[in-house]
Motif scaffolding. Structure first.
Motif, PDB file in Angstrom:
ATOM      1  N   TYR A   1       0.841  -1.191   0.000  1.00  0.00           N
ATOM      2  CA  TYR A   1       0.000   0.000   0.000  1.00  0.00           C
ATOM      3  C   TYR A   1       0.882   1.249   0.000  1.00  0.00           C
ATOM      4  O   TYR A   1       1.996   1.235   0.506  1.00  0.00           O
ATOM      5  N   MET A   2       0.363   2.326  -0.594  1.00  0.00           N
ATOM      6  CA  MET A   2       1.074   3.587  -0.690  1.00  0.00           C
ATOM      7  C   MET A   2       0.411   4.636   0.210  1.00  0.00           C
ATOM      8  O   MET A   2      -0.810   4.664   0.348  1.00  0.00           O
ATOM      9  N   PHE A   3       1.249   5.488   0.797  1.00  0.00           N
ATOM     10  CA  PHE A   3       0.711   6.650   1.495  1.00  0.00           C
ATOM     11  C   PHE A   3       1.680   7.810   1.338  1.00  0.00           C
ATOM     12  O   PHE A   3       2.887   7.622   1.195  1.00  0.00           O
ATOM     13  N   SER A   4       1.139   9.009   1.325  1.00  0.00           N
ATOM     14  CA  SER A   4       1.950  10.207   1.158  1.00  0.00           C
ATOM     15  C   SER A   4       2.110  10.923   2.493  1.00  0.00           C
ATOM     16  O   SER A   4       1.239  10.860   3.362  1.00  0.00           O
ATOM     17  N   GLN A   5       3.216  11.587   2.614  1.00  0.00           N
ATOM     18  CA  GLN A   5       3.503  12.373   3.809  1.00  0.00           C
ATOM     19  C   GLN A   5       2.472  13.481   3.931  1.00  0.00           C
ATOM     20  O   GLN A   5       2.225  14.237   2.989  1.00  0.00           O
ATOM     21  N   ILE A   6       1.851  13.612   5.103  1.00  0.00           N
ATOM     22  CA  ILE A   6       0.823  14.638   5.283  1.00  0.00           C
ATOM     23  C   ILE A   6       1.291  15.774   6.179  1.00  0.00           C
ATOM     24  O   ILE A   6       0.643  16.811   6.244  1.00  0.00           O
ATOM     25  N   GLY A   7       2.394  15.583   6.883  1.00  0.00           N
ATOM     26  CA  GLY A   7       2.922  16.636   7.737  1.00  0.00           C
ATOM     27  C   GLY A   7       3.858  17.539   6.980  1.00  0.00           C
ATOM     28  O   GLY A   7       4.008  17.440   5.758  1.00  0.00           O
TER      29      GLY A   7
END
Length: 524
Positions: A378-384
């Motif tokens: 799974y992929m996730f992007s930096q949100i901070g």
């Protein structure tokens, strides 16, 4: 005309009004600033309520970017409507093989005698419900100082392994949250194959590098982690690589049918590289380790007893994971009790193609602990903000059906960003085996190769790639009772009653005014 709030109140309470007008009754449930939310947002201007009672808060950024603050953020205040409370307990950890916390004097660097090195480096944390004990693990050993620069030493600026034979130990802790007491109950030393049918103590020395003392060249996949140590005479010498060396960063104590005869194991993730190693919890001996395809140990010359032993190595993970940034491998590891898989979290966006660019894409890889075969990705992007780019640890929450994950920066003040995120994978796209070139173009074999977060978002939208859903539950330094002087919250455990327990990596360094080692409990 009444001029002050006091006059209004007095008038409303007057017998002449006889209850004709009464004010709306108000009760303070909590103060957002005391709920562990990033306090650099001064305008919480959105409020939503989910059917399960969860409050979600949105923030107005006034169209401005502020250092140390996410650009845009949603925060779950609490899903149980109770004040967030944190309490901590210090504990004494002795240096392996001694009865005191300090580094043995025989290992000190005579060129840098004033540096205070102590036991610690604790990374990862897990709670065993049956034993009612916590387990944490030390990382590579003390690397507090560098080879001095400008003094004629070769390899100046390189990290010094004060103790290249440092024992990688799992520490068992007892933590009574109500009384605020924590103590060490036992330790287990990890052991790896010695190539002669037996086992030897594991080391924190990296696996794949070569040091040419004549030319000064350092090469190999782990060149950024090449090891040096003191020679006992005021100089420094290289340390030979170790094919089974690891930098432990996360730990799970679990029992799995079909593995180790059902007996408890320690599952350990490695920050040096994407590696997961499974050890028998009783003896500490390696059962097997799981690494990416293409891991070529034959390319390195190892000293006797420090080479690969093929029957203990499962090279099954996608080869692209070899292209992680140096020392930014699997920082977090969590066991999903619902599907029986281990979920490994890449610490920082990978350096695909050899370019450690400004990518914000990170990956989660699920694997079968028995066979080592990858099952999902799974992929996730930096949100901070841009400097909040390091996963700390993760734990699976079966009540939420999601993972709780520390995502941190390097700050050590109350203004730092060290979020605990809820990551829900249920709607995310499984990208294991995904044909990225068909979506992104010839030669663009990974989304990390795209030039900007906007390009990633556009490509994901075109390919119907749904990222992991992330919501910030709290920001650790903003929460009363959390010591912000620890810049590395790298352990996260979850008790059945919903209590979160956080552990901290002290980097083997004593800091004035800061506890040497600490556990912090957060009652949600």
């Amino acid at each position: 005309m009444l001029d002050t709030p006091e006059e209004v109140g007095e008038a409303l309470r007057s017998p002449l009004m006889n209850g004709i007008i009464s004010e709306v009754h108000q009760t303070t449930l909590f103060n957002l600033a005391e709920q562990g939310i990033n306090t650099l947002f001064d305008k919480p201007e959105g409020l939503a309520l989910k059917p399960d009672g969860t409050l979600v808060v949105g923030f107005d950024n006034d169209f401005q970017r502020v250092d140390g603050r996410p650009d845009n953020m949603l925060a779950v205040v609490t899903d149980r409507f109770g004040d967030l409370k944190a309490s901590s307990a210090e504990f004494v950890l002795n240096y392996p093989g001694t009865n005191r916390p300090e580094l043995p004097s025989s290992l000190e660097d005579p060129n840098q005698p004033d540096v205070q090195i102590i036991a610690g480096g604790l990374s990862g944390l897990t709670y065993d419900t049956g034993l009612k004990r916590y387990f944490t693990i030390s990382d590579v050993g003390p690397q507090v100082i560098d080879i001095p620069e400008g003094q004629g030493f070769a390899f100046e600026g390189e990290k010094i392994f004060s103790d290249p034979d440092f024992k990688l130990q799992v520490t068992e802790l007892k933590y009574k949250i109500k009384s605020g007491k924590a103590s060490v109950k036992d330790t287990t030393t990890l052991r790896v194959p010695d190539g002669e049918g037996g086992f030897r103590d594991a080391t924190g020395i990296a696996q794949m590098y070569t040091i040419n003392e004549e030319t000064g060249e350092i090469s190999g996949l782990d060149s950024s982690n090449a090891a040096f140590t003191t020679d006992g005479n005021g100089g420094y010498v290289p340390v030979a690589p170790d094919a089974f060396g690891l930098d432990p960063e996360s730990i799970q104590r679990i029992s799995i049918d079909g593995l180790n005869d059902g007996n408890p194991i320690f599952a350990v993730s490695d920050e040096y590289r994407p590696q997961v190693a499974l050890f028998d919890a009783e003896s500490g001996e390696l059962i097997h380790r799981i690494v990416p395809e293409g891991s070529d140990y034959s390319a390195i010359s190892y000293e006797p007893g420090r080479g690969d032993v093929a029957e203990f190595t499962k090279a099954t993970l996608p080869e692209v994971y070899l292209e992680r940034r140096g020392s930014r491998g699997f920082e977090a590891l969590a066991y999903n009790s619902d599907d029986g898989l281990l979920y490994a979290f890449i610490q920082t966006p990978m350096s695909v193609g050899g370019d450690s660019s400004s990518s914000t894409v990170r990956r989660i890889l699920a694997m079968d602990p028995v066979t080592g075969e990858p099952q999902h990705e799974y992929m996730f992007s930096q949100i901070g903000p841009s400097n909040q780019d390091k996963i700390g640890d993760a734990v699976y929450d079966p009540e939420r059906g999601a993972f709780l994950v520390i995502d941190r920066d390097n700050g050590d003040t109350v203004a730092a960003n060290k979020s605990i995120l809820r990551m829900d994978l249920s709607e995310a796209t499984d990208t294991l085996g995904y044909d990225w070139e068909a979506l992104l173009g010839d030669g663009v074999y990974a989304p990390e190769l795209l030039e900007s977060p906007a390009a990633v978002a556009e490509a994901f939208a075109e390919g119907d790639v749904v990222e992991v859903d992330q919501v910030e539950l709290l920001n650790l330094p903003s929460l009363p009772g959390v010591d912000p002087r620890f810049d590395k919250p790298e352990g996260l455990a979850l008790k059945p009653d919903g209590t979160l327990v956080v552990g901290f990596d002290n980097d083997f360094a004593r800091v004035d005014g800061r506890p040497d080692n600490l556990l912090t409990a957060i009652n949600l």
